[in-house]
Design a protein around this motif. Structure first.
Motif, short mmCIF file in Angstrom:
data_model
loop_
_atom_site.label_atom_id
_atom_site.label_comp_id
_atom_site.label_asym_id
_atom_site.label_seq_id
_atom_site.Cartn_x
_atom_site.Cartn_y
_atom_site.Cartn_z
N THR A 22 1.06 12.17 -10.31
CA THR A 22 0.11 13.28 -10.43
C THR A 22 0.67 14.30 -11.41
O THR A 22 1.90 14.40 -11.60
N THR A 57 0.83 -1.21 0.00
CA THR A 57 0.00 0.00 0.00
C THR A 57 0.86 1.25 0.00
O THR A 57 0.58 2.21 -0.73
N THR A 58 1.92 1.24 0.80
CA THR A 58 2.83 2.38 0.85
C THR A 58 3.49 2.60 -0.51
O THR A 58 3.58 3.73 -1.00
N LYS A 59 3.96 1.54 -1.15
CA LYS A 59 4.60 1.65 -2.46
C LYS A 59 3.62 2.19 -3.51
O LYS A 59 3.97 3.05 -4.31
N VAL A 60 2.41 1.69 -3.51
CA VAL A 60 1.40 2.12 -4.48
C VAL A 60 1.07 3.60 -4.26
O VAL A 60 0.96 4.38 -5.22
N ASN A 61 0.89 4.02 -3.02
CA ASN A 61 0.58 5.43 -2.74
C ASN A 61 1.72 6.35 -3.17
O ASN A 61 1.48 7.44 -3.70
N ARG A 62 2.95 5.93 -2.93
CA ARG A 62 4.09 6.75 -3.37
C ARG A 62 4.11 6.89 -4.88
O ARG A 62 4.34 7.95 -5.43
N LYS A 63 3.87 5.78 -5.58
CA LYS A 63 3.87 5.80 -7.04
C LYS A 63 2.73 6.67 -7.57
O LYS A 63 2.92 7.41 -8.54
N LEU A 64 1.56 6.60 -6.93
CA LEU A 64 0.43 7.43 -7.36
C LEU A 64 0.75 8.91 -7.16
O LEU A 64 0.36 9.75 -7.99
N LYS A 65 1.41 9.25 -6.06
CA LYS A 65 1.79 10.65 -5.84
C LYS A 65 2.81 11.12 -6.87
O LYS A 65 2.80 12.27 -7.28
#
Length: 116
Positions: free
Chosen positions: A30, A19-27
């Motif tokens: 942007t 989840t942390t990796k996915v959120n970082r990649k999504l940020k």
């Protein structure tokens, strides 16, 4: 019992990590982040190009001076040419009075610096 607890903890840790990796990649993906990254890379590339161009220009100047010295030595030109004598008057100074002429009782001059 310990086996189930171990695998449960491992699954929770893997989920948090993913989840942390996915959120970082999504940020990172942007539009604002992509624009900032592109701008930073463009600035870095511009600085590298400028540094290389300045270094090249300095090398050319040094080699040009060295070659000029070699040519002066080969041709036996050691003295420096004299500079021309400075003028007595500056180039834009008007030494004569501007010509005046009268048309229809109005005086006109060739002086373009007067107020109209």
């Amino acid at each position: 019992m310990f086996r189930r607890t171990f695998w449960f903890g491992t699954g929770v840790a893997a989920g948090v990590w993913a989840t942390t990796k996915v959120n970082r990649k999504l940020k990172q993906l942007t539009p604002e982040s992509l624009a900032a990254t592109a701008a930073n890379k463009a600035l870095d590339a511009g600085h590298r190009v400028k540094d290389r161009a300045v270094g090249f220009a300095l090398d050319v100047r040094d080699n040009m001076a060295r070659r000029e010295a070699e040519l002066h030595e080969a041709l036996g030109i050691d003295e420096r040419p004299e500079l021309p004598v400075s003028r007595r008057y500056s180039a834009i100074e008007n030494h004569k009075q501007p010509k005046s002429y009268v048309i229809d009782s109005t005086t006109y001059t060739n002086n373009r610096n007067e107020d109209h």
